[in-house]
Scaffold this motif. Structure first.
Motif, mmCIF file in Angstrom:
data_model
loop_
_atom_site.group_PDB
_atom_site.id
_atom_site.type_symbol
_atom_site.label_atom_id
_atom_site.label_comp_id
_atom_site.label_asym_id
_atom_site.label_seq_id
_atom_site.Cartn_x
_atom_site.Cartn_y
_atom_site.Cartn_z
ATOM 1 N N MET A 1 0.842 -1.192 0.000
ATOM 2 C CA MET A 1 0.000 0.000 0.000
ATOM 3 C C MET A 1 0.880 1.246 0.000
ATOM 4 S SD MET A 1 -2.717 -1.617 2.619
ATOM 5 C CE MET A 1 -1.427 -2.772 3.037
ATOM 6 N N ILE A 2 0.515 2.219 -0.824
ATOM 7 C CA ILE A 2 1.329 3.402 -1.033
ATOM 8 C C ILE A 2 0.587 4.649 -0.543
ATOM 9 C CG2 ILE A 2 2.572 4.804 -2.737
ATOM 10 C CD1 ILE A 2 3.685 2.006 -2.437
ATOM 11 N N VAL A 3 1.340 5.551 0.093
ATOM 12 C CA VAL A 3 0.794 6.857 0.455
ATOM 13 C C VAL A 3 0.777 7.710 -0.805
ATOM 14 C CG1 VAL A 3 1.070 8.926 1.857
ATOM 15 C CG2 VAL A 3 1.677 6.691 2.818
ATOM 16 N N GLU A 4 -0.420 7.995 -1.299
ATOM 17 C CA GLU A 4 -0.553 8.697 -2.578
ATOM 18 C C GLU A 4 -0.555 10.210 -2.417
ATOM 19 O OE1 GLU A 4 -4.214 6.960 -3.710
ATOM 20 O OE2 GLU A 4 -3.338 5.053 -4.338
ATOM 21 N N GLU A 5 -1.149 10.673 -1.307
ATOM 22 C CA GLU A 5 -1.200 12.121 -1.049
ATOM 23 C C GLU A 5 -1.124 12.367 0.443
ATOM 24 O OE1 GLU A 5 -4.632 14.008 -2.686
ATOM 25 O OE2 GLU A 5 -4.323 13.181 -4.701
ATOM 26 N N ILE A 6 -0.609 13.533 0.811
ATOM 27 C CA ILE A 6 -0.570 13.950 2.214
ATOM 28 C C ILE A 6 -1.118 15.369 2.295
ATOM 29 C CG2 ILE A 6 0.875 14.470 4.224
ATOM 30 C CD1 ILE A 6 2.854 12.378 3.205
ATOM 31 N N GLY A 7 -2.071 15.567 3.173
ATOM 32 C CA GLY A 7 -2.636 16.896 3.378
ATOM 33 C C GLY A 7 -2.826 17.152 4.859
ATOM 34 N N TYR A 8 -3.347 18.339 5.178
ATOM 35 C CA TYR A 8 -3.501 18.723 6.579
ATOM 36 C C TYR A 8 -4.883 19.328 6.793
ATOM 37 C CZ TYR A 8 1.500 18.120 6.187
ATOM 38 O OH TYR A 8 2.739 17.597 5.921
ATOM 39 N N SER A 9 -5.525 18.899 7.851
ATOM 40 C CA SER A 9 -6.854 19.390 8.177
ATOM 41 C C SER A 9 -6.765 20.344 9.367
ATOM 42 C CB SER A 9 -7.797 18.225 8.515
ATOM 43 O OG SER A 9 -9.024 18.706 9.000
ATOM 44 N N ASP A 10 -6.872 21.651 9.082
ATOM 45 C CA ASP A 10 -6.841 22.639 10.169
ATOM 46 C C ASP A 10 -8.087 22.519 11.037
ATOM 47 O OD1 ASP A 10 -4.411 23.692 9.335
ATOM 48 O OD2 ASP A 10 -5.363 25.108 7.949
ATOM 49 N N LYS A 11 -9.196 22.123 10.414
ATOM 50 C CA LYS A 11 -10.457 22.012 11.164
ATOM 51 C C LYS A 11 -10.351 20.975 12.264
ATOM 52 C CE LYS A 11 -15.396 21.053 10.539
ATOM 53 N NZ LYS A 11 -16.469 20.710 9.564
ATOM 54 N N TYR A 12 -9.743 19.828 11.962
ATOM 55 C CA TYR A 12 -9.663 18.739 12.929
ATOM 56 C C TYR A 12 -8.269 18.587 13.539
ATOM 57 C CZ TYR A 12 -14.103 17.466 10.783
ATOM 58 O OH TYR A 12 -15.391 17.488 10.309
#
Length: 202
Positions: A1-12
């Motif tokens: 399994m590959i990490v395809e994208e990384i983002g950040y949730s300021d809301k949570y």
């Protein structure tokens, strides 16, 4: 399994990962522990831990939203999460989290519930006790506060008020029986009902 994208949730305040097309949310601590980056290959153990963390975070956000509208007992929170399909490990972890931030406090809940339902809704003790037990509150915790917060005179005056309104100036035997049934249906004790009936129909 590959990490395809990384983002950040300021809301949570969480890291958002896209893995095999699924969006998963994990804490910054877990993200840093695994030193994840786009293209990272995950073994099954790591992926399983990420799934568990995602499930916990989704459960936490869900229950925080629920209790923002109305206070819940620990029993109610367990039932809500169980009904949503969350496992016992996540539920216990969330209960610990909520307790640590005093977001649930059964003792405070009981005191507030008794005061509100007695003074605002004019509920008798028996009805309050029944409703609290339905929320998973133990008899011992109810007994610790209910007699101190609702005295006998308050209980009697509530019953008397209901009796007078129900009688509407009709003091016949039929009306007396109707008032008795009305008070009993509201949950007043036999002694309180008897006193109120005697006062109104004497």
């Amino acid at each position: 399994m590959i990490v395809e994208e990384i983002g950040y949730s300021d809301k949570y305040n969480l890291v958002r990962l896209k893995i095999s097309g699924d969006l998963l949310y994990i804490s910054y601590d877990l993200f840093n522990n695994y030193d994840l980056h786009k293209g990272s290959s995950l073994d099954f153990k790591t992926y399983k831990e990420i799934l568990a963390e995602d499930s916990y975070n989704k459960a936490k956000n869900y229950i925080l939203n629920r209790i923002s509208y109305a206070n819940k007992t620990s029993f109610e929170i367990r039932k809500i999460l169980k009904d949503k399909g969350y496992n016992d490990d996540i539920i216990l972890r969330l209960i610990d989290y909520l307790n640590s931030y005093r977001l649930i406090d059964d003792e405070t809940f009981v005191k507030s519930f008794i005061i509100d339902k007695s003074r605002i809704n004019s509920w008798p003790k028996n009805k309050i006790r029944y409703k609290l037990k339905a929320k998973g509150i133990s008899d011992s915790l109810i007994d610790r506060y209910i007699d101190d917060l609702i005295d006998e005179d308050d209980e009697y005056n509530k019953a008397l008020n209901f009796a007078q309104k129900k009688a509407r100036g009709d003091y016949s035997i039929s009306s007396k029986n109707k008032v008795y049934r009305h008070l009993a249906s509201k949950g007043f004790s036999f002694d309180i009902i008897s006193r109120a009936i005697e006062e109104v129909f004497s």
